[in-house]
Each structure stands twice: as C-alpha cells, then as structure tokens.
Design an enzyme around this catalytic site. Structure first.
Site, PDB file in Angstrom:
ATOM      1  N   TYR A 283      -5.916  11.211   3.773  1.00 18.12           N
ATOM      2  CA  TYR A 283      -4.395  11.546   3.350  1.00 18.12           C
ATOM      3  C   TYR A 283      -4.562  12.127   2.132  1.00 18.12           C
ATOM      4  CZ  TYR A 283      -3.205   8.618   7.271  1.00 18.12           C
ATOM      5  OH  TYR A 283      -3.190   8.107   8.674  1.00 18.12           O
TER       6      TYR A 283
ATOM      7  N   GLY B 111      -8.863  -5.871   9.978  1.00 18.72           N
ATOM      8  CA  GLY B 111      -7.575  -5.220  10.448  1.00 18.72           C
ATOM      9  C   GLY B 111      -7.414  -5.653  12.023  1.00 18.72           C
ATOM     10  N   ARG B 112      -7.983  -4.970  12.857  1.00 19.83           N
ATOM     11  CA  ARG B 112      -7.621  -5.411  14.129  1.00 19.83           C
ATOM     12  C   ARG B 112      -7.618  -6.727  14.560  1.00 19.83           C
ATOM     13  NH1 ARG B 112     -10.408  -1.576  18.298  1.00 19.83           N
ATOM     14  NH2 ARG B 112      -9.384  -2.918  19.811  1.00 19.83           N
TER      15      ARG B 112
ATOM     16  N   GLN C  37       0.997  -1.105   0.083  1.00 13.79           N
ATOM     17  CA  GLN C  37       0.021   0.119  -0.003  1.00 13.79           C
ATOM     18  C   GLN C  37       1.011   1.454  -0.105  1.00 13.79           C
ATOM     19  OE1 GLN C  37      -2.217   1.752   3.257  1.00 13.79           O
ATOM     20  NE2 GLN C  37      -3.964   1.289   2.147  1.00 13.79           N
TER      21      GLN C  37
ATOM     22  N   ARG D  72      -7.893   2.007  -2.468  1.00 11.07           N
ATOM     23  CA  ARG D  72      -8.510   1.985  -1.174  1.00 11.07           C
ATOM     24  C   ARG D  72      -9.232   3.260  -1.029  1.00 11.07           C
ATOM     25  NH1 ARG D  72      -7.690   1.467   5.301  1.00 11.07           N
ATOM     26  NH2 ARG D  72      -8.576  -0.525   5.325  1.00 11.07           N
TER      27      ARG D  72
END
Length: 357
Positions: A177, A315-316, A98, A224
C-alpha cells in the site's frame, strides 16, 4: 524465559498476553465506510487477545478502495466505532486502529478518483470493487502538495481514533500500500527527496510516524512493515538496505511496538525466498517486536521463549476461533475458517463460529 501467555507492555498498553490479533479486513461496514453494530459483537468475541489490531481503516476517501471497509475521517465514522471499542473494553480487551492509505491498490469506481502512488505505476493484479474485480488503473504520482495533504489525513485519523475509544494507532506501512510503495524501489521511481536513496524512500514513513506521534504520543503509536518479498507487485531489490534503517528510525522515534509480516517460501499469502529480516531488525529495534505469518502454536511459543520476538500476531486463526487464546493455551483443536465468508456482509462466518467446549 518469557511465555506467549504472560503479559507485556506495548507502550502505554498493558496486554494480558502476547497473542495479538492481526489486522483482518472483513468488509462489514456500509458503502459509506461506516462501521456497523455487528462489528461490536465480532470484536468483543475476540477480546481475549492481548491486543487487537483492527481491520485496516481508511484515512480518506482517496485512500480507501476496499468495498464495505470502514474509515476514520468523519464524525459519523468516529461515532460508529465508539460502541465497538466500548464492547472490547467491557471484556477487558485492548484495541488499536490500523490506519490505511491503499495507494495504487484502489479503483476509481470505488473512490471516484484516480489512484495515487509514489510514481506513475500500475498494480499487477485485479482490484476489488463493488462490481467484482476489475483491471487496475495507472496511479498518479503524488506531488509534494499531495503529500502535505495526506500527512494531514493521517493526523486527522489518529486524532479520530482516540476520540472513537481506540487505545492507540498502528500505521499500515506494509503489504504494497501507499507507504510501502514509497519504501521499495520497484514502485518508487522518484528523483526528488522522497525517492532514490533508502534514506529518501523512508522519508514518507518518517513524516507520517512523526505526525502521528505529535498527535497521540509515541506510546500509542505502532507500525506494520512487510520487509521481504513481493507484496501486490511491490518489491525491492535490496530490502535489507531500506527496512533495517527504517526499523532503526522507528526505534529512535520510540514507537510502542513494531509488527513485521514476513512471508516465507510456503506462505499463505505471498511466497518468497527472500530472507526474513527480523534478525537484523531485532539488532536495531529495541522496543517490543511482533512477528506475523503462519505461526503454529509450537512455533509461536518457541519464538517468544527464545527472544526472537516479544509477541506473535495471528490472523486467519482468529477468523474462526474467537477464543483462540484459550485454544492455544490449552492446546485445543482449531475451527476451520470458510473463505466464502471472509468479505461477505452478514453474520455467517463472522460471529457464528463456536467456542471450544
């Protein structure tokens, strides 16, 4: 009906299941943004995922402000990633890099430069630095010459990703971002061809994606997006008007897959009542669609089985469960992650979580 546990083709990547490891910043690099050997063990432990999306990796010194994060702009950085991708492949896994420009979400004490963005705006929250969190600084609006330079940085990072052994690239265009700052009218106040209309605000995403495709191929390129809600102060007044056309553009560019991070009213990070857009996006994006945000096992199984998405990125749960795929398939209990070690620099909370018995 498709199953969460069956293979899927993601462009040129054959994923052995539809459980993706979402990008997770872990801050285990050096202060020079070089990957370290312990990262090979960490990623190889999680190679059972159908596809690993790497931690966000900086395309340039300017765009990388997270302490101890890694980059892909130098040959030293390329060489440091090679044993990591090799370790994943040795376990039969796949990984894409990424690639990341953080835009205004950096601090000059880390980068040595004023942050940049679509417009001269300031992030609302404190910024991570080597000396703890600090107040954000006003970003400098990018010139067209800056944008040309940044496109070259994306091309260089994509080329370096393949040289480092990655199976492809994911363009990070989410989470407040740089590219996201161009997409949304809350942060993009430009009056040139990169601002104003949704078509203009999508322009940077299009140019970055086209440049990466020209460098490594559409079959190795993914994106993404985070198409709803406030993300680090980055918000849009009418997200459907920009993100659905953005998804249509990406479909027409024939990228390998699109991942959406979609917080809801009870999201772990970011809570919003703005409607999720995967439905309208699904109508215009015909390639594999991957969804991410707090999915339980049962929700993930149903979402794939009903065709709402083709795969789910977790994810987590991958932080504390290197064998997450097995645990989900066999419906085994999950380890709890320790927030104290998310961004620490040691093995604790990184490579020492136990496997299921």
């Amino acid at each position: 009906m498709p199953s969460l546990f069956e293979p899927i083709e993601l462009g040129s990547i054959h994923a052995r299941n539809r459980i993706l490891m979402a990008p997770l910043t872990r801050a285990r690099g050096t202060r020079e943004n070089v990957a370290t050997p312990v990262m090979a063990e960490y990623y190889a432990q999680r190679a059972g995922a159908g596809l690993i999306i790497s931690e966000a990796i900086g395309i340039s010194r300017e765009g990388l402000g997270w302490p101890y994060a890694t980059g892909l702009w130098s040959q030293e950085q390329v060489e440091a990633w090679k044993p990591i991708t090799a370790a994943i492949h040795a376990k039969g896994g796949k990984i894409v890099a990424q690639i990341w420009h953080m835009g205004r979400m950096v601090h000059s004490s880390v980068t040595g430069q004023q942050p940049v963005s679509a417009s001269a705006t300031t992030a609302p929250d404190q910024i991570h630095t080597y000396d703890g969190k600090q107040a954000p600084e006003e970003a400098r609006a990018l010139t067209k010459e800056d944008i040309t330079r940044i496109l070259n940085d994306y091309e260089n990072a994509a080329r370096n990703a393949l040289a480092a052994g990655f199976d492809g690239v994911q363009i990070h265009a989410a989470n407040g971002y740089l590219i996201d700052e161009f997409l949304r009218n809350g942060t993009n106040h430009r009056s040139d061809e990169y601002g104003g209309s949704p078509e203009n605000r999508i322009r940077l995403l299009r140019e970055v994606t086209e440049r990466v495709i020209a460098t490594i191929g559409a079959d190795k390129t993914s994106v993404r997006l985070s198409p709803n809600g406030d993300s680090q102060g980055c918000i849009d007044s009418h997200p459907e008007q920009v993100f659905v056309p953005a998804a249509k553009l990406l479909n027409d560019l024939n990228i390998a897959f699109l991942e959406l991070r979609e917080p809801g009213p009870n999201g772990t990070f970011g809570k919003t009542d703005q409607p999720k857009l995967h439905g309208p996006i699904r109508e215009v994006f015909k390639k594999p669609l991957v969804l991410n945000q707090d999915y339980t096992r049962d929700e993930a199984i149903e979402t794939v089985a009903t065709g709402v998405a083709d795969a789910i990125a977790f994810g987590r749960p991958f932080l504390a469960n290197p064998d997450l795929v097995r645990r989900l398939e066999d419906n085994l209990p999950l380890n709890k992650d320790d927030i104290r070690t998310w961004y620490s620099q040691g093995r604790e909370g990184y490579t020492d979580y136990p496997l299921a018995r």
